[in-house]
Design a protein around this motif. Structure first.
Motif, PDB file in Angstrom:
ATOM      1  N   MET A  56      35.062  57.901  30.339  1.00 52.93           N
ATOM      2  CA  MET A  56      33.634  57.588  30.445  1.00 52.93           C
ATOM      3  C   MET A  56      33.371  56.123  30.122  1.00 52.93           C
ATOM      4  SD  MET A  56      31.552  60.915  29.093  1.00 52.93           S
ATOM      5  CE  MET A  56      32.386  61.095  27.526  1.00 52.93           C
ATOM      6  N   PHE A  57      34.133  55.574  29.151  1.00 48.81           N
ATOM      7  CA  PHE A  57      33.982  54.160  28.803  1.00 48.81           C
ATOM      8  C   PHE A  57      34.474  53.271  29.936  1.00 48.81           C
ATOM      9  CE2 PHE A  57      33.525  55.529  24.334  1.00 48.81           C
ATOM     10  CZ  PHE A  57      32.431  54.753  24.005  1.00 48.81           C
ATOM     11  N   ILE A  58      35.617  53.656  30.530  1.00 49.02           N
ATOM     12  CA  ILE A  58      36.199  52.878  31.622  1.00 49.02           C
ATOM     13  C   ILE A  58      35.250  52.873  32.826  1.00 49.02           C
ATOM     14  CG2 ILE A  58      38.113  52.812  33.300  1.00 49.02           C
ATOM     15  CD1 ILE A  58      39.897  53.955  30.963  1.00 49.02           C
ATOM     16  N   LEU A  59      34.662  54.023  33.100  1.00 48.12           N
ATOM     17  CA  LEU A  59      33.751  54.134  34.243  1.00 48.12           C
ATOM     18  C   LEU A  59      32.386  53.499  33.967  1.00 48.12           C
ATOM     19  CD1 LEU A  59      34.605  57.800  35.284  1.00 48.12           C
ATOM     20  CD2 LEU A  59      35.269  55.723  36.503  1.00 48.12           C
ATOM     21  N   ASP A  60      32.247  52.945  32.764  1.00 53.87           N
ATOM     22  CA  ASP A  60      31.028  52.235  32.377  1.00 53.87           C
ATOM     23  C   ASP A  60      29.771  53.101  32.503  1.00 53.87           C
ATOM     24  OD1 ASP A  60      29.951  50.016  31.248  1.00 53.87           O
ATOM     25  OD2 ASP A  60      29.505  49.018  33.142  1.00 53.87           O
ATOM     26  N   ILE A  61      29.872  54.270  31.932  1.00 53.60           N
ATOM     27  CA  ILE A  61      28.726  55.189  31.929  1.00 53.60           C
ATOM     28  C   ILE A  61      27.798  54.787  30.784  1.00 53.60           C
ATOM     29  CG2 ILE A  61      28.072  57.625  31.570  1.00 53.60           C
ATOM     30  CD1 ILE A  61      30.761  58.347  32.946  1.00 53.60           C
ATOM     31  N   ASN A  62      26.542  54.974  30.996  1.00 58.77           N
ATOM     32  CA  ASN A  62      25.514  54.696  29.998  1.00 58.77           C
ATOM     33  C   ASN A  62      25.906  55.194  28.595  1.00 58.77           C
ATOM     34  OD1 ASN A  62      23.080  54.946  28.441  1.00 58.77           O
ATOM     35  ND2 ASN A  62      21.960  54.660  30.356  1.00 58.77           N
ATOM     36  N   ASN A  63      25.776  54.325  27.592  1.00 56.41           N
ATOM     37  CA  ASN A  63      26.177  54.662  26.224  1.00 56.41           C
ATOM     38  C   ASN A  63      25.486  55.904  25.674  1.00 56.41           C
ATOM     39  OD1 ASN A  63      28.076  52.706  25.885  1.00 56.41           O
ATOM     40  ND2 ASN A  63      26.701  51.258  24.876  1.00 56.41           N
ATOM     41  N   ILE A  64      24.227  56.058  26.019  1.00 54.39           N
ATOM     42  CA  ILE A  64      23.478  57.221  25.525  1.00 54.39           C
ATOM     43  C   ILE A  64      24.057  58.503  26.114  1.00 54.39           C
ATOM     44  CG2 ILE A  64      21.194  58.341  25.468  1.00 54.39           C
ATOM     45  CD1 ILE A  64      20.102  55.329  25.722  1.00 54.39           C
ATOM     46  N   LEU A  65      24.425  58.407  27.400  1.00 55.16           N
ATOM     47  CA  LEU A  65      25.029  59.551  28.081  1.00 55.16           C
ATOM     48  C   LEU A  65      26.377  59.889  27.447  1.00 55.16           C
ATOM     49  CD1 LEU A  65      24.051  61.216  30.543  1.00 55.16           C
ATOM     50  CD2 LEU A  65      25.713  59.959  31.903  1.00 55.16           C
ATOM     51  N   ILE A  66      27.166  58.854  27.137  1.00 54.69           N
ATOM     52  CA  ILE A  66      28.468  59.073  26.489  1.00 54.69           C
ATOM     53  C   ILE A  66      28.261  59.780  25.144  1.00 54.69           C
ATOM     54  CG2 ILE A  66      30.468  57.946  25.400  1.00 54.69           C
ATOM     55  CD1 ILE A  66      30.292  55.793  27.591  1.00 54.69           C
ATOM     56  N   THR A  70      29.751  63.392  24.307  1.00 53.51           N
ATOM     57  CA  THR A  70      30.647  63.514  23.158  1.00 53.51           C
ATOM     58  C   THR A  70      30.106  64.544  22.166  1.00 53.51           C
ATOM     59  OG1 THR A  70      31.175  61.179  23.437  1.00 53.51           O
ATOM     60  CG2 THR A  70      31.880  62.200  21.382  1.00 53.51           C
ATOM     61  N   GLY A  71      28.798  64.508  21.940  1.00 58.25           N
ATOM     62  CA  GLY A  71      28.167  65.467  21.036  1.00 58.25           C
ATOM     63  C   GLY A  71      28.338  66.894  21.514  1.00 58.25           C
ATOM     64  N   ILE A  72      28.130  67.100  22.814  1.00 60.99           N
ATOM     65  CA  ILE A  72      28.280  68.436  23.395  1.00 60.99           C
ATOM     66  C   ILE A  72      29.734  68.902  23.283  1.00 60.99           C
ATOM     67  CG2 ILE A  72      28.174  69.753  25.564  1.00 60.99           C
ATOM     68  CD1 ILE A  72      25.739  67.848  26.292  1.00 60.99           C
ATOM     69  N   LEU A  73      30.665  67.959  23.544  1.00 62.14           N
ATOM     70  CA  LEU A  73      32.091  68.278  23.448  1.00 62.14           C
ATOM     71  C   LEU A  73      32.456  68.732  22.035  1.00 62.14           C
ATOM     72  CD1 LEU A  73      34.086  65.597  25.457  1.00 62.14           C
ATOM     73  CD2 LEU A  73      34.430  68.043  25.533  1.00 62.14           C
ATOM     74  N   LEU A  74      32.029  67.942  21.050  1.00 61.50           N
ATOM     75  CA  LEU A  74      32.339  68.266  19.658  1.00 61.50           C
ATOM     76  C   LEU A  74      31.736  69.611  19.262  1.00 61.50           C
ATOM     77  CD1 LEU A  74      31.935  64.792  17.918  1.00 61.50           C
ATOM     78  CD2 LEU A  74      34.054  66.014  18.393  1.00 61.50           C
TER      79      LEU A  74
END
Ligand SMILES: [Zn+2]
Length: 95
Positions: A56-66, A70-74
């Motif tokens: 997600m960082f490499i694809l330069d996705i919006n930080n809020i979206l990341i 990440t929150g949902i994943l955890l």
């Protein structure tokens, strides 16, 4: 899906106890060790999450979206990991 049970007395563990890694059975007091199989499932899942976050960082996705993903994943790890646990009476080697 069913929550894991004690290998000795078949007592079903509560989800909230499993989140904090159960060490012994609250019913019979016997020690609980994760089976190799359930440990492997956890170890397979962890790198998948890391790769997803890095991607997600490499694809330069919006930080809020990341942060949201990440929150949902955890949260899902926290919710579903207790279901993959299986306990045995002996500590099993890692390999
Ligand atoms: Zn027990």
């Amino acid at each position: 899906m069913e929550l894991p049970r004690c290998w000795n007395c078949n007592h079903q563990f509560a989800w909230k106890n499993l989140c904090f890694r159960i060490k012994s059975c609250p019913s019979c007091g016997e020690s609980q060790f994760l089976t190799k199989e359930s440990r492997n499932r956890i170890f397979v899942f962890s790198p998948i999450c890391s790769i997803l976050i890095i991607a997600m960082f490499i694809l330069d996705i919006n930080n809020i979206l990341i942060a949201c993903i990440t929150g949902i994943l955890l949260l899902s790890i926290f919710t579903f990991f207790p279901f993959v646990y299986q306990f045995t009476d002996k500590e099993q080697p890692f390999v």
